[in-house]
Scaffold this active site. Structure first.
Site, PDB file in Angstrom:
ATOM      1  N   GLN A  16       0.855  -1.186   0.000  1.00  0.00           N
ATOM      2  CA  GLN A  16       0.000   0.000   0.000  1.00  0.00           C
ATOM      3  C   GLN A  16       0.890   1.236   0.000  1.00  0.00           C
ATOM      4  O   GLN A  16       1.811   1.350   0.812  1.00  0.00           O
ATOM      5  CB  GLN A  16      -0.893  -0.005   1.236  1.00  0.00           C
ATOM      6  CG  GLN A  16      -1.892   1.140   1.225  1.00  0.00           C
ATOM      7  CD  GLN A  16      -2.876   1.061   2.371  1.00  0.00           C
ATOM      8  OE1 GLN A  16      -2.483   1.150   3.526  1.00  0.00           O
ATOM      9  NE2 GLN A  16      -4.139   0.894   2.063  1.00  0.00           N
ATOM     10  N   TYR A  56      -6.827   9.798   4.445  1.00  0.00           N
ATOM     11  CA  TYR A  56      -5.425  10.078   4.173  1.00  0.00           C
ATOM     12  C   TYR A  56      -5.401  11.187   3.108  1.00  0.00           C
ATOM     13  O   TYR A  56      -6.455  11.637   2.646  1.00  0.00           O
ATOM     14  CB  TYR A  56      -4.725   8.794   3.699  1.00  0.00           C
ATOM     15  CG  TYR A  56      -4.219   7.936   4.846  1.00  0.00           C
ATOM     16  CD1 TYR A  56      -4.999   7.694   5.970  1.00  0.00           C
ATOM     17  CD2 TYR A  56      -2.942   7.381   4.817  1.00  0.00           C
ATOM     18  CE1 TYR A  56      -4.522   6.929   7.024  1.00  0.00           C
ATOM     19  CE2 TYR A  56      -2.461   6.603   5.867  1.00  0.00           C
ATOM     20  CZ  TYR A  56      -3.252   6.386   6.965  1.00  0.00           C
ATOM     21  OH  TYR A  56      -2.787   5.631   8.008  1.00  0.00           O
ATOM     22  N   ARG A  77      -8.743  -8.665   9.627  1.00  0.00           N
ATOM     23  CA  ARG A  77      -8.712  -9.211  10.980  1.00  0.00           C
ATOM     24  C   ARG A  77      -8.855 -10.727  11.035  1.00  0.00           C
ATOM     25  O   ARG A  77      -8.224 -11.379  11.882  1.00  0.00           O
ATOM     26  CB  ARG A  77      -9.820  -8.555  11.821  1.00  0.00           C
ATOM     27  CG  ARG A  77      -9.515  -7.125  12.183  1.00  0.00           C
ATOM     28  CD  ARG A  77     -10.726  -6.406  12.668  1.00  0.00           C
ATOM     29  NE  ARG A  77     -11.706  -6.267  11.603  1.00  0.00           N
ATOM     30  CZ  ARG A  77     -12.893  -5.725  11.738  1.00  0.00           C
ATOM     31  NH1 ARG A  77     -13.273  -5.278  12.924  1.00  0.00           N
ATOM     32  NH2 ARG A  77     -13.710  -5.613  10.716  1.00  0.00           N
TER      33      ARG A  77
HETATM   34  C1  LIG Z   1      -4.586  -3.511  13.069  1.00  0.00           C
HETATM   35  C2  LIG Z   1      -5.126  -2.953  11.804  1.00  0.00           C
HETATM   36  C3  LIG Z   1      -4.330  -2.102  11.035  1.00  0.00           C
HETATM   37  C4  LIG Z   1      -4.831  -1.583   9.831  1.00  0.00           C
HETATM   38  N1  LIG Z   1      -4.009  -0.820   9.048  1.00  0.00           N
HETATM   39  C5  LIG Z   1      -4.465  -0.385   7.843  1.00  0.00           C
HETATM   40  C6  LIG Z   1      -3.605   0.308   6.968  1.00  0.00           C
HETATM   41  O1  LIG Z   1      -2.428   0.525   7.233  1.00  0.00           O
HETATM   42  N2  LIG Z   1      -4.130   0.729   5.778  1.00  0.00           N
HETATM   43  C7  LIG Z   1      -5.434   0.484   5.437  1.00  0.00           C
HETATM   44  O2  LIG Z   1      -5.868   0.877   4.353  1.00  0.00           O
HETATM   45  N3  LIG Z   1      -6.243  -0.189   6.237  1.00  0.00           N
HETATM   46  C8  LIG Z   1      -5.788  -0.645   7.423  1.00  0.00           C
HETATM   47  N4  LIG Z   1      -6.616  -1.382   8.212  1.00  0.00           N
HETATM   48  C9  LIG Z   1      -7.990  -1.664   7.752  1.00  0.00           C
HETATM   49  C10 LIG Z   1      -8.053  -3.013   7.058  1.00  0.00           C
HETATM   50  O3  LIG Z   1      -7.244  -3.094   5.904  1.00  0.00           O
HETATM   51  C11 LIG Z   1      -9.492  -3.307   6.632  1.00  0.00           C
HETATM   52  O4  LIG Z   1      -9.905  -2.272   5.756  1.00  0.00           O
HETATM   53  C12 LIG Z   1     -10.458  -3.390   7.825  1.00  0.00           C
HETATM   54  O5  LIG Z   1      -9.834  -4.061   8.912  1.00  0.00           O
HETATM   55  C13 LIG Z   1     -11.738  -4.128   7.439  1.00  0.00           C
HETATM   56  O6  LIG Z   1     -11.445  -5.417   6.980  1.00  0.00           O
HETATM   57  P1  LIG Z   1     -11.620  -6.730   7.920  1.00  0.00           P
HETATM   58  O7  LIG Z   1     -13.020  -6.702   8.414  1.00  0.00           O
HETATM   59  O8  LIG Z   1     -11.347  -7.883   6.993  1.00  0.00           O
HETATM   60  O9  LIG Z   1     -10.644  -6.617   9.015  1.00  0.00           O
HETATM   61  C14 LIG Z   1      -6.142  -1.906   9.417  1.00  0.00           C
HETATM   62  C15 LIG Z   1      -6.922  -2.765  10.186  1.00  0.00           C
HETATM   63  C16 LIG Z   1      -6.427  -3.281  11.368  1.00  0.00           C
HETATM   64  C17 LIG Z   1      -7.294  -4.214  12.165  1.00  0.00           C
HETATM   65  S1  SF4 Z   2     -10.179 -11.253  17.819  1.00  0.00           S
HETATM   66 FE1  SF4 Z   2     -10.036  -9.046  18.278  1.00  0.00          FE
HETATM   67  S2  SF4 Z   2      -7.817  -8.653  18.486  1.00  0.00           S
HETATM   68 FE2  SF4 Z   2      -8.043 -10.633  17.478  1.00  0.00          FE
HETATM   69  S3  SF4 Z   2      -7.930 -10.185  15.297  1.00  0.00           S
HETATM   70 FE3  SF4 Z   2     -10.102 -10.205  15.851  1.00  0.00          FE
HETATM   71  S4  SF4 Z   2     -10.575  -8.073  16.307  1.00  0.00           S
HETATM   72 FE4  SF4 Z   2      -8.343  -8.252  16.340  1.00  0.00          FE
END
Ligand SMILES: Cc1cc2nc3c(=O)[nH]c(=O)nc-3n(C[C@H](O)[C@H](O)[C@H](O)COP(=O)(O)O)c2cc1C
Ligand code: SF4
Length: 402
Positions: free
Chosen positions: A103, A173, A349
């Site tokens: 990214q 951003y 996640r």
């Molecule tokens: C710990 C953490 C760090 C993240 N860092 C970024 C990041 O650097 N850039 C970004 O676009 N999204 C970031 N995200 C968002 C994820 O890429 C994603 O858009 C969001 O978690 C939803 O997807 P999920 O439900 O599969 O987790 C981050 C998410 C988490 C949990």
């Molecule tokens: S369980 Fe909670 S801490 Fe672990 S990856 Fe999922 S959201 Fe993050």
């Protein structure tokens, strides 16, 4: 039975000039293990584990286009010195059979100038509560420089062995904040009409395309809604997506929402990790956060694939391949997304919680992830990003890889 064979999410698929072994991409989750802004063994280990778990591609987060474009000082940024480490990182991801994406972006209003040791810029002057200082409005020369920096960063990614870049057009951003009428008060060609507000995103994508197009896949992560007062709304976001599609600068579009500046929980849904977040704030900010924490970081209802109903509009109205993201935890969700026409899915996640989840899904031993959306991994970006339910202890880094 229609007689049409459904596309398996686990069959190989093309993304622009590259082919992934399957249709599941690890989304960018800032890793928080590069204190010297150089690749460490811990960053390599993190991505090796996820790639070994069966992803088609990993997105490394994040390579800032300049030192002032880092969200904080402990983040990779584009320069010659970073390339040998990036090579080791991409070699490790490739050795596990996955492709590597990075990214790229500029944090703009979200950049912590105190931590970076250098002041950045946004579309207009705004307060940054993390650095407790004002971010100035970009001058014309800053804008020209940032457009060139995006090309340099794409070339840096190519030299570092990456197969793809993901341009950050989300989460308020820099490029995303230019799109938002309430954050961009400019009167020049970079503000005002949607065409003007979209100009910087389009110019940066054009610059990236000219640098690496046809060799690296180019993806952009675009906000559908900022979900803040004065933020980008879906009708305008869809118009921006159409402009970008007409420019021919992208190989795929991944859709997100929310604002690291004003509404971070909208990105994630689930529980607001207020206690864990407050623990990482300097004492003088902790008190203020106690007062506004629930407003800034509320609990929001989580549902599987929470962005799908909004993303469907882009799927219906664009020819550009669309990538679904947001709350994907189950095999049936992935299968349905691909059957519905999404080119890929991204998962964050669920793969932090279980880096081998995709292998378990493919073997048939576990169709659903076990992440509980507590979001306690979110503040762990300050101590080494991890699922804190598995690894409560901070990650110690061993310094830049030689
Ligand atoms: C710990 C953490 C760090 C993240 N860092 C970024 C990041 O650097 N850039 C970004 O676009 N999204 C970031 N995200 C968002 C994820 O890429 C994603 O858009 C969001 O978690 C939803 O997807 P999920 O439900 O599969 O987790 C981050 C998410 C988490 C949990
Ligand atoms: S369980 Fe909670 S801490 Fe672990 S990856 Fe999922 S959201 Fe993050």
């Amino acid at each position: 039975m229609s007689g049409v064979t459904p596309i398996s999410p686990f069959a190989s698929a093309k993304l622009g000039p590259i082919t992934l072994r399957n249709r599941v991409i690890k989304s960018a989750t800032f890793e928080g293990v590069v204190p010297d802004s150089l690749v460490t063994q811990e960053l390599i280990d993190y991505h090796r584990k996820v790639a070994a778990g069966g992803t088609g591609m990993n997105t490394v987060a994040y390579l800032a286009v300049s030192p002032d474009g880092r969200p904080n000082g402990e983040c990779l940024y584009q320069r010659d010195e970073v390339i040998p480490g990036l090579r080791k990182l991409t070699d490790a991801i490739h050795a596990e059979g996955a492709k590597a994406s990075v990214q790229i972006g500029h944090a703009g209003l979200v950049a912590n100038s105190k931590s970076n040791g250098v002041t950045g810029f946004g579309p207009s002057r705004r307060f940054n509560p993390l650095s407790f200082s004002f971010t100035p409005a970009a001058k014309e020369s800053d804008i020209e420089r940032v457009i060139e920096d995006f090309a340099k960063t794409a070339l840096c990614a190519e030299q570092g062995g990456f197969d793809a870049v993901e341009v950050h057009l989300g989460h308020n951003y820099l490029l995303s904040s230019f799109l938002a009428p309430g954050l961009n008060d400019r009167q020049d060609k970079w503000g005002g009409s949607l065409e003007n507000r979209a100009r910087l995103s389009r110019e940066c994508l054009r610059s990236v395309r000219e640098a690496v197009g046809g060799r690296l896949a180019i993806v952009a992560k675009l906000n559908m809604v900022d979900a803040i007062p004065g933020g980008l709304k879906i009708d305008e976001s869809l118009e921006v997506a159409k402009m970008i599609e007409a420019d021919g600068t992208l190989d795929a579009l991944v859709l997100t929402g929310g604002s690291s500046y004003g509404n971070p929980m909208f990105l994630f849904k689930g529980d607001g990790p207020r206690k864990d977040f407050a623990a990482h704030l300097p004492p003088f900010l902790r008190l203020g956060f106690k007062l506004v924490g629930k407003k800034f970081m509320p609990d929001l209802p989580f549902e599987e694939a929470y962005f799908e109903s909004m993303a469907r509009r882009y799927l219906d109205e664009l020819d550009l391949p669309v990538i679904l993201l947001g709350g994907i935890n189950r095999l049936d969700t992935i299968e349905k997304a691909i059957a519905d026409g999404y080119a890929f899915v991204q998962m964050g996640r669920a793969l932090l919680r279980e880096p081998d989840l995709l292998l378990k899904m493919q073997e048939g031993s576990q169709p659903d992830g076990i992440c509980i959306h507590c979001n306690r991994c979110m503040p762990s970006i300050y101590t080494g990003t991890r699922c804190v339910l598995i690894d409560p202890d901070p990650i110690q880094t061993s310094g830049p890889v030689a």
